[in-house]
Design a protein around this motif. Structure first.
Motif, PDB file in Angstrom:
ATOM      1  N   TYR A 235     -31.630  35.070  76.906  1.00 62.07           N
ATOM      2  CA  TYR A 235     -30.648  35.877  77.632  1.00 62.07           C
ATOM      3  C   TYR A 235     -29.495  36.266  76.717  1.00 62.07           C
ATOM      4  O   TYR A 235     -28.979  35.436  75.956  1.00 62.07           O
ATOM      5  N   ALA A 236     -29.069  37.519  76.824  1.00 65.47           N
ATOM      6  CA  ALA A 236     -27.985  38.010  75.961  1.00 65.47           C
ATOM      7  C   ALA A 236     -26.695  37.215  76.146  1.00 65.47           C
ATOM      8  O   ALA A 236     -25.920  37.052  75.196  1.00 65.47           O
ATOM      9  N   ILE A 237     -26.476  36.676  77.356  1.00 68.63           N
ATOM     10  CA  ILE A 237     -25.256  35.913  77.631  1.00 68.63           C
ATOM     11  C   ILE A 237     -25.167  34.668  76.749  1.00 68.63           C
ATOM     12  O   ILE A 237     -24.077  34.138  76.514  1.00 68.63           O
ATOM     13  N   TYR A 238     -26.307  34.202  76.216  1.00 68.46           N
ATOM     14  CA  TYR A 238     -26.283  33.018  75.349  1.00 68.46           C
ATOM     15  C   TYR A 238     -25.538  33.276  74.034  1.00 68.46           C
ATOM     16  O   TYR A 238     -25.159  32.332  73.340  1.00 68.46           O
ATOM     17  N   ARG A 239     -25.329  34.547  73.717  1.00 67.12           N
ATOM     18  CA  ARG A 239     -24.591  34.889  72.501  1.00 67.12           C
ATOM     19  C   ARG A 239     -23.087  34.954  72.740  1.00 67.12           C
ATOM     20  O   ARG A 239     -22.311  35.094  71.798  1.00 67.12           O
ATOM     21  N   GLU A 240     -22.671  34.850  73.994  1.00 65.51           N
ATOM     22  CA  GLU A 240     -21.255  34.951  74.325  1.00 65.51           C
ATOM     23  C   GLU A 240     -20.384  33.942  73.586  1.00 65.51           C
ATOM     24  O   GLU A 240     -19.293  34.302  73.114  1.00 65.51           O
ATOM     25  N   PRO A 241     -20.792  32.676  73.439  1.00 64.75           N
ATOM     26  CA  PRO A 241     -19.940  31.726  72.710  1.00 64.75           C
ATOM     27  C   PRO A 241     -19.589  32.173  71.295  1.00 64.75           C
ATOM     28  O   PRO A 241     -18.493  31.868  70.816  1.00 64.75           O
ATOM     29  N   PHE A 242     -20.479  32.905  70.647  1.00 64.49           N
ATOM     30  CA  PHE A 242     -20.174  33.424  69.306  1.00 64.49           C
ATOM     31  C   PHE A 242     -19.052  34.461  69.376  1.00 64.49           C
ATOM     32  O   PHE A 242     -18.177  34.512  68.527  1.00 64.49           O
ATOM     33  N   ALA A 243     -19.105  35.293  70.432  1.00 69.27           N
ATOM     34  CA  ALA A 243     -18.087  36.341  70.600  1.00 69.27           C
ATOM     35  C   ALA A 243     -16.722  35.745  70.934  1.00 69.27           C
ATOM     36  O   ALA A 243     -15.684  36.376  70.684  1.00 69.27           O
ATOM     37  N   LEU A 244     -16.707  34.536  71.483  1.00 67.82           N
ATOM     38  CA  LEU A 244     -15.445  33.916  71.902  1.00 67.82           C
ATOM     39  C   LEU A 244     -14.877  32.960  70.860  1.00 67.82           C
ATOM     40  O   LEU A 244     -13.822  32.363  71.092  1.00 67.82           O
ATOM     41  N   GLU A 245     -15.557  32.808  69.725  1.00 63.47           N
ATOM     42  CA  GLU A 245     -15.132  31.819  68.729  1.00 63.47           C
ATOM     43  C   GLU A 245     -13.701  32.049  68.251  1.00 63.47           C
ATOM     44  O   GLU A 245     -12.898  31.112  68.153  1.00 63.47           O
ATOM     45  N   LYS A 246     -13.361  33.302  67.950  1.00 66.68           N
ATOM     46  CA  LYS A 246     -12.008  33.593  67.451  1.00 66.68           C
ATOM     47  C   LYS A 246     -10.959  33.288  68.515  1.00 66.68           C
ATOM     48  O   LYS A 246      -9.895  32.745  68.224  1.00 66.68           O
ATOM     49  N   PHE A 247     -11.278  33.621  69.742  1.00 70.04           N
ATOM     50  CA  PHE A 247     -10.348  33.370  70.842  1.00 70.04           C
ATOM     51  C   PHE A 247     -10.110  31.871  70.995  1.00 70.04           C
ATOM     52  O   PHE A 247      -8.989  31.427  71.243  1.00 70.04           O
ATOM     53  N   ASN A 248     -11.159  31.085  70.845  1.00 69.95           N
ATOM     54  CA  ASN A 248     -11.058  29.637  71.037  1.00 69.95           C
ATOM     55  C   ASN A 248     -10.152  28.960  70.015  1.00 69.95           C
ATOM     56  O   ASN A 248      -9.676  27.843  70.231  1.00 69.95           O
ATOM     57  N   ARG A 249      -9.907  29.645  68.895  1.00 68.99           N
ATOM     58  CA  ARG A 249      -9.053  29.065  67.851  1.00 68.99           C
ATOM     59  C   ARG A 249      -7.571  29.335  68.098  1.00 68.99           C
ATOM     60  O   ARG A 249      -6.721  28.841  67.366  1.00 68.99           O
ATOM     61  N   LEU A 250      -7.274  30.127  69.161  1.00 72.61           N
ATOM     62  CA  LEU A 250      -5.876  30.422  69.468  1.00 72.61           C
ATOM     63  C   LEU A 250      -5.188  29.190  70.073  1.00 72.61           C
ATOM     64  O   LEU A 250      -5.842  28.343  70.684  1.00 72.61           O
ATOM     65  N   PRO A 251      -3.851  29.073  69.942  1.00 76.55           N
ATOM     66  CA  PRO A 251      -3.110  27.972  70.571  1.00 76.55           C
ATOM     67  C   PRO A 251      -3.288  27.996  72.093  1.00 76.55           C
ATOM     68  O   PRO A 251      -3.428  29.074  72.696  1.00 76.55           O
ATOM     69  N   GLU A 252      -3.274  26.834  72.715  1.00 78.64           N
ATOM     70  CA  GLU A 252      -3.502  26.720  74.147  1.00 78.64           C
ATOM     71  C   GLU A 252      -2.497  27.537  74.959  1.00 78.64           C
ATOM     72  O   GLU A 252      -2.836  28.144  75.970  1.00 78.64           O
TER      73      GLU A 252
END
Length: 638
Positions: free
Chosen positions: A373-390
């Motif tokens: 499923y294409a949605i399984y690639r979503e975590p890769f797309a969110l990697e940069k966002f996840n590195r932002l401060p809380e």
């Protein structure tokens, strides 16, 4: 493929009407139109409907073994039964038939409860032991075959389909509607297992068995858990192992004494199955359906693939009119509301296949096992966002909530600001919790969707996010949607469907594949695509996943708008659904304010189910109501 019904009365129940049990068995005539059979004594009732696949002359059930000590009703196929039989013959076991069912009985005598560890296949069965006075039952590893149960004041009911249990249960005591199941349904578009829409009836979970005596409580034992355990491996070696295992799986899935065909959607999954099946039977027939609307038919793609592989393709175009006419019957066959629009083309392709074959292969399960499923690639797309401060992530989440629906970027901000546990519940997320508060009259804020998925996430804390998503789909989407509609829609047409991807040996390989081999080069199922290169055309490798697409988005906006509007108005007294809220979604969908088709469809399917199973409306009456409204509208427009 077959169906059964069973009853284990309590010890204090001395008399019971077995004619009612026979009626309950015959309600599922469609699962087995070739034969019926019944076994009953003062301790147990077993009823059976048979679709003859293996040992056409001697496969009658219920089947007995060892001087009538054991009696079995069995739904499914054991693909390794010949190998098991050979081993049992070496131990001096004797057989009177050539059926896989008798092999299961002999193996049960040898292995008792541990017999399930020796079975490779799809199955649900009940075995009665006249010496122990015990009933043993099991459901296959992944839940390919259904098994329902209900503990009543007179005893325990079992069935291949819920409708049989309902028929008898309502004669014993009332059934109560499960509002919790409905609330989960509006998220998932199906009531997730073990829930059904009635609190008293449940599903035996995949990979579980039970053993029970009269008046005992049902206690289940888990014998299989589908965990992913990625391991470092050489890509080429693993790729070759994938193809070798699939080739073996397709070969044994084609064991049959009746003709075997295959569905062909034009995508990689079904193409792989057909290409491997052709190695076993060069004359295999394939079946495809589509719609007249551009972008919603895979017929041309399937024909192209069939030409390349060198097999016959039989296809059919479905019209909006016949789609609607069959809809109430489809909902009845489904047992529970399942709002996946792909159910309908699956029904029609099975209906077409029945004209030519009794068994069909299909590509279900490849996405869940191989990361498709294409949605399984979503975590890769969110990697940069996840590195932002809380702090910044929380601010962006607030911004996402303020942005109006339909504005680009809103969904990304909302999803990126949430943990995987809060944002991913499986392949469908129909209504958000805030929307359900308006949709459901009896919304319970204490049971948001993640109360159901949290236990699964707690089991897989060490997984990476894409593998967590696979695991959630294996335990929700695959068993609650994909396999339910596959079983019901083929059985509605008395066709046996086999799924070579969903096989314990295939899973043993797939579970070891590292994420980087599944999601690579900007695509999904990468290792499967590479493994399939030598057997399917290159064009198939690059196709966007479709999978029997259905144009309900357009039909709800155009051809179906008036009858749906009328239907919602007629159902305004429904005690659970706020149809006025849905009518507003319908108007907004018509105006192009957003695509609300799946939300609307989810409610329509529930209301149809409610009419059939709660209000007692007949299929024919519901058909007349829908088609009458639709044709009146069309004639008025004409």
């Amino acid at each position: 493929m077959c169906g059964f019904f069973g009853f284990l009365p309590n010890l204090d129940i001395k008399t019971y009407d077995y004619s009612k049990m026979e009626e309950a068995t015959n309600i599922i005539h469609h699962r087995g139109p070739d034969d019926d059979g019944f076994y009953a004594n003062e301790h147990v009732f077993l009823g059976f409907r048979r679709l003859s696949i293996i040992d056409l002359d001697n496969g009658h059930q219920p089947l007995s073994y060892l001087n009538d000590r054991y009696w079995i009703v069995f739904n499914g196929e054991i693909y390794n039964y010949l190998e098991m039989k050979e081993e049992l013959l070496k131990r001096n076991y004797e057989f009177k038939t050539n059926s896989d069912t008798e092999v299961v009985l002999a193996a049960y005598h040898l292995y008792k409860e541990e017999v399930v560890h020796h079975l490779r296949g799809m199955y649900a069965f009940l075995i009665w032991d006249n010496i122990e006075l015990s009933l043993y039952g099991a459901r296959d590893h992944f839940g390919i075959k259904p098994l329902y149960y209900a503990e009543t004041e007179k005893g325990v009911l079992f069935g291949s389909e819920k409708k049989s249990i309902e028929f008898v249960h309502r004669d014993i005591q009332t059934l109560s509607f499960d509002n919790k199941a409905l609330q989960h349904y509006t998220t998932f578009q199906f009531p997730p297992e073990p829930f059904t829409m009635h609190r008293e009836i449940k599903k035996v979970l995949p990979g579980y068995y039970f053993k029970i005596k009269r008046s005992e409580k049902l206690l289940f034992t888990q014998y299989f858990k589908s965990h992913f355990i990625p391991q470092k491996a050489d890509f080429e070696s693993l790729k070759n192992e994938v193809l070798k295992t699939l080739r073996n799986s397709v070969r044994i899935h084609m064991r049959s004494d009746v003709p075997v065909g295959s569905f062909l959607s034009g995508g990689i999954d079904s193409s792989v199955i057909v290409a491997l099946a052709k190695e076993v039977n060069p004359q295999i027939k394939t079946f495809t359906v589509g719609f007249e609307r551009d972008g919603y038919s895979e017929i041309d793609l399937a024909k192209e693939t069939a030409r390349y592989i060198g097999v016959e393709n039989i296809h059919k175009v479905i019209t909006p009119d016949e789609f609607l006419e069959e809809l109430p019957k489809i909902v009845w066959h489904m047992d529970e509301p399942v709002a996946d629009p792909a159910s309908i083309p699956l029904y029609f392709v099975a209906k077409e296949a029945k004209k030519h074959v009794t068994v069909v292969l299909s590509g279900e399960g490849a996405d869940e096992l191989f990361g498709g499923y294409a949605i399984y690639r979503e975590p890769f797309a969110l990697e940069k966002f996840n590195r932002l401060p809380e702090m910044l992530k929380r601010l962006l989440l607030l911004l996402g909530r303020i942005i109006p629906n339909g504005v680009k970027g809103k969904s990304y901000l909302e999803r990126a600001s949430q943990t995987i546990e809060k944002r991913y519940n499986g392949n469908a997320k129909i209504y958000l919790e805030k929307e359900k508060q308006h949709l459901l009259y009896r919304y319970d804020k204490e049971i948001p969707f993640y109360t159901f998925t949290s236990p699964f996430y707690n089991e897989i804390k060490a997984y990476d996010d894409p593998t967590k998503m696979q695991y959630i789909d294996m335990h929700t989407w695959l068993r609650g949607d994909i396999l339910i509609k596959a079983d019901r829609m083929t059985m509605a047409n008395s066709v046996e469907l086999r799924v070579p991807f969903i096989d314990k040996e295939v899973f043993a390989v797939a579970s070891r594949i590292p994420t980087e081999y599944k999601l690579a080069n900007g695509t999904t199922k990468y290792i499967l695509r590479q493994a399939a290169k030598e057997i399917v055309p290159e064009s198939v490798m690059k196709r966007k996943k479709l999978g029997f697409p259905v144009p309900i988005r357009h039909w709800i906006k155009d051809e179906w708008y008036d009858w749906i509007e009328n239907f919602l108005q007629e159902e305004k007294e429904n005690p659970y659904i706020n149809t006025f809220y849905v009518a507003k979604l319908l108007k907004d969908h018509k105006k192009g304010k957003g695509d609300f088709s799946r939300k609307i469809w989810t409610v329509i399917i529930f209301l149809l189910w409610y009419n059939l199973y709660e209000k007692g409306t007949t299929i024919e009456a519901l058909q007349a109501r829908i088609i009458g409204s639709y044709r009146h509208q069309r004639s008025f427009e004409g």
